[in-house]
Write an enzyme that holds these catalytic residues in place. Structure first.
Site, PDB file in Angstrom:
ATOM      1  N   LYS A  37       0.844  -1.208   0.000  1.00  0.00           N
ATOM      2  CA  LYS A  37       0.000   0.000   0.000  1.00  0.00           C
ATOM      3  C   LYS A  37       0.875   1.253   0.000  1.00  0.00           C
ATOM      4  O   LYS A  37       2.075   1.170   0.292  1.00  0.00           O
ATOM      5  CB  LYS A  37      -0.908  -0.024   1.232  1.00  0.00           C
ATOM      6  CG  LYS A  37      -0.146   0.027   2.546  1.00  0.00           C
ATOM      7  CD  LYS A  37      -1.031  -0.361   3.708  1.00  0.00           C
ATOM      8  CE  LYS A  37      -0.267  -0.235   5.021  1.00  0.00           C
ATOM      9  NZ  LYS A  37      -0.978  -0.860   6.139  1.00  0.00           N
ATOM     10  N   ARG A 135     -10.494   0.063  14.445  1.00  0.00           N
ATOM     11  CA  ARG A 135     -10.480   0.771  13.158  1.00  0.00           C
ATOM     12  C   ARG A 135     -11.446   0.052  12.228  1.00  0.00           C
ATOM     13  O   ARG A 135     -12.570   0.495  12.053  1.00  0.00           O
ATOM     14  CB  ARG A 135      -9.045   0.815  12.604  1.00  0.00           C
ATOM     15  CG  ARG A 135      -8.899   1.631  11.345  1.00  0.00           C
ATOM     16  CD  ARG A 135      -7.455   1.810  10.922  1.00  0.00           C
ATOM     17  NE  ARG A 135      -6.784   0.551  10.598  1.00  0.00           N
ATOM     18  CZ  ARG A 135      -5.508   0.455  10.214  1.00  0.00           C
ATOM     19  NH1 ARG A 135      -4.759   1.543  10.118  1.00  0.00           N
ATOM     20  NH2 ARG A 135      -4.980  -0.718   9.931  1.00  0.00           N
ATOM     21  N   TYR A 257      15.509  30.808   5.916  1.00  0.00           N
ATOM     22  CA  TYR A 257      14.305  31.513   6.380  1.00  0.00           C
ATOM     23  C   TYR A 257      14.303  31.668   7.893  1.00  0.00           C
ATOM     24  O   TYR A 257      14.682  30.739   8.616  1.00  0.00           O
ATOM     25  CB  TYR A 257      13.055  30.739   5.977  1.00  0.00           C
ATOM     26  CG  TYR A 257      12.765  30.778   4.501  1.00  0.00           C
ATOM     27  CD1 TYR A 257      12.539  31.985   3.833  1.00  0.00           C
ATOM     28  CD2 TYR A 257      12.714  29.603   3.762  1.00  0.00           C
ATOM     29  CE1 TYR A 257      12.263  32.011   2.484  1.00  0.00           C
ATOM     30  CE2 TYR A 257      12.435  29.611   2.406  1.00  0.00           C
ATOM     31  CZ  TYR A 257      12.215  30.829   1.767  1.00  0.00           C
ATOM     32  OH  TYR A 257      11.949  30.851   0.434  1.00  0.00           O
ATOM     33  N   MET A 305      11.776  24.521   0.671  1.00  0.00           N
ATOM     34  CA  MET A 305      10.972  23.641  -0.171  1.00  0.00           C
ATOM     35  C   MET A 305      11.819  22.777  -1.109  1.00  0.00           C
ATOM     36  O   MET A 305      11.568  21.583  -1.272  1.00  0.00           O
ATOM     37  CB  MET A 305       9.962  24.457  -0.989  1.00  0.00           C
ATOM     38  CG  MET A 305       8.931  23.591  -1.680  1.00  0.00           C
ATOM     39  SD  MET A 305       7.845  24.520  -2.750  1.00  0.00           S
ATOM     40  CE  MET A 305       6.856  25.421  -1.586  1.00  0.00           C
TER      41      MET A 305
HETATM   42  C1  LIG Z   1      -0.183  -1.755   6.807  1.00  0.00           C
HETATM   43  C2  LIG Z   1      -0.746  -3.010   7.342  1.00  0.00           C
HETATM   44  C3  LIG Z   1       0.086  -4.109   7.606  1.00  0.00           C
HETATM   45  C4  LIG Z   1       1.587  -4.060   7.483  1.00  0.00           C
HETATM   46  O1  LIG Z   1       2.153  -3.506   8.648  1.00  0.00           O
HETATM   47  P1  LIG Z   1       3.731  -3.439   8.896  1.00  0.00           P
HETATM   48  O2  LIG Z   1       3.831  -3.000  10.301  1.00  0.00           O
HETATM   49  O3  LIG Z   1       4.273  -2.421   7.956  1.00  0.00           O
HETATM   50  O4  LIG Z   1       4.264  -4.795   8.651  1.00  0.00           O
HETATM   51  C5  LIG Z   1      -0.521  -5.289   8.022  1.00  0.00           C
HETATM   52  N1  LIG Z   1      -1.860  -5.370   8.164  1.00  0.00           N
HETATM   53  C6  LIG Z   1      -2.684  -4.326   7.946  1.00  0.00           C
HETATM   54  C7  LIG Z   1      -4.138  -4.485   8.138  1.00  0.00           C
HETATM   55  C8  LIG Z   1      -2.151  -3.109   7.536  1.00  0.00           C
HETATM   56  O5  LIG Z   1      -2.964  -2.075   7.320  1.00  0.00           O
END
Ligand SMILES: *Cc1c(COP(=O)(O)O)cnc(C)c1O
Length: 368
Positions: A37, A135, A257, A305
């Site tokens: 992801k 969640r 800055y 930036m």
């Molecule tokens: C992002 C995620 C993971 C992976 O987590 P890591 O700590 O990066 O290994 C696993 N399960 C779910 C549901 C996630 O959202």
């Protein structure tokens, strides 16, 4: 081709190495999901996933339908789990591309059932149970009923059952309690694919007796806890830029800055070609370093930036065009994601996902 000014090098050998370590930590019958992801934690979604497919990932985990569709269009054939809740408007594409949806509630299930029947494809879903993350997932006390009602809907088939740990990295008690809550569900549904573990749970050896583990961070070479560094994970991403200008700056002058930094004595400064516009946190202004010719050079004044000023007084042979490391190793020095996270008051996950879209990615030692 234009010279690169700010780029990330992604190392296929390190990716393979980390995959092998994770494989070795889980039982041989347990499948390994590569969590890709958020642009594969900043490493580049499609190239990274294609390489992981060659390396042997059994599953892919993505946040949303757009990411899943990108993988399908790139030719990824492995099962793909949508780790977030899917919006009703996204459901037709999810079903069409054979993405496995995560369902937490009967309300979502009814929507999916209707949509899947219209597309004449049977969707596959994993049912999520909330054991303390708060969640996604049906609250465990109500999950049995919810699942039973869901399983009566004809538009999709429940193939998996899972939960997510809230503190696998630093709260073994809570993690064990969550494992205790999910275990009976796994026992009651032996035919489904069971999973719970993220990277921390794998490296800490909780909950991996399930059929699948979901690994992100460790795959990219960052131990979820500093004590796991001994497992030998190798960072996959190195973040580089270049010296674009050098100058001598006299005592009493100020830098950047806000004029927050005033020189007590003369220094030699290098301006480097990256900034917060590339995803390098402005919080690094205080206490941050970049590597030049294997030397740790302190940042002077505020990160801007597109440019950062560093003190290269102790690197007399520094030249315009020199490679500069923001994250990674150079000679005997290393800046780790954990160090950057501490400085920027965040976690290594955010350091990686924050590497910006202006930063071009180059892939080395990839087989795909
Ligand atoms: C992002 C995620 C993971 C992976 O987590 P890591 O700590 O990066 O290994 C696993 N399960 C779910 C549901 C996630 O959202």
């Amino acid at each position: 081709m234009l010279t690169r000014r700010c780029w990330a090098e992604v190392d296929g050998r390190a990716l393979r190495h980390n995959f092998k370590i994770l494989r070795g930590l889980i039982p041989s019958a347990t499948q390994l999901m590569a969590v890709v992801k958020a642009n594969a934690y900043g490493h580049g979604l499609v190239p990274t996933a294609k390489e992981l497919a060659v390396i042997g990932a059994d599953w892919f985990g993505v946040a949303n339908v757009a990411e899943g569709v990108s993988l399908r269009e790139a030719g990824i054939r492995q099962p793909i789990l949508l780790l977030s809740a899917t919006l009703p408007e996204e459901m037709p594409a999810a079903v069409e591309h054979g993405l496995t949806l995560t369902l937490s509630s009967l309300a979502e299930a009814k929507k999916l059932d209707r949509i899947a029947r219209l597309t004449r494809k049977r969707a596959e879903v994993h049912f999520k149970i909330d054991t303390g993350m708060g969640r996604l997932g049906a609250w465990h006390a109500e999950a049995r009923e919810e699942l039973a009602r869901m399983q009566r809907l004809p538009g999709f088939i429940v193939k998996g059952l899972y939960t997510h740990f809230a503190s696998a990295d630093d709260d073994p008690k809570l993690t064990q309690a969550q494992w205790k809550l999910i275990s009976p569900f796994f026992a009651e549904h032996p035919g489904l694919l069971h999973h719970a573990a993220n990277s921390s749970a794998v490296t800490r050896r909780y909950g991996f007796s399930a059929g699948l583990v979901r690994a992100g961070l460790a795959l990219y070479g960052i131990a979820p806890q500093p004590t796991d560094q001994k497992l030998g994970f190798q960072p996959v991403l190195t973040w580089k830029t270049r010296v674009s200008l050098l100058h001598e700056v006299g005592a009493g002058r100020t830098v950047s800055y806000g004029a927050t930094y005033r020189l007590r004595s003369a220094q030699r400064h290098a301006v480097v070609a990256m900034g917060y516009g590339d995803g390098y946190f402005r919080l690094h202004s205080k206490g941050g370093h970049l590597l030049v010719r294997g030397v740790r050079c302190p940042i002077r004044g505020r990160v801007t930036m597109d440019q950062i000023i560093i003190d290269v007084t102790s690197v007399p042979d520094c030249r315009v065009g020199d490679e500069v490391i923001a994250l990674g190793r150079q000679e005997d020095e290393e800046i780790t994601a954990r160090e950057l996270a501490k400085e920027a008051q965040t976690i290594p996950w955010e350091i990686l996902t924050n590497v910006g879209s202006r930063v071009s990615r180059t892939y080395r030692y990839f087989q795909s």
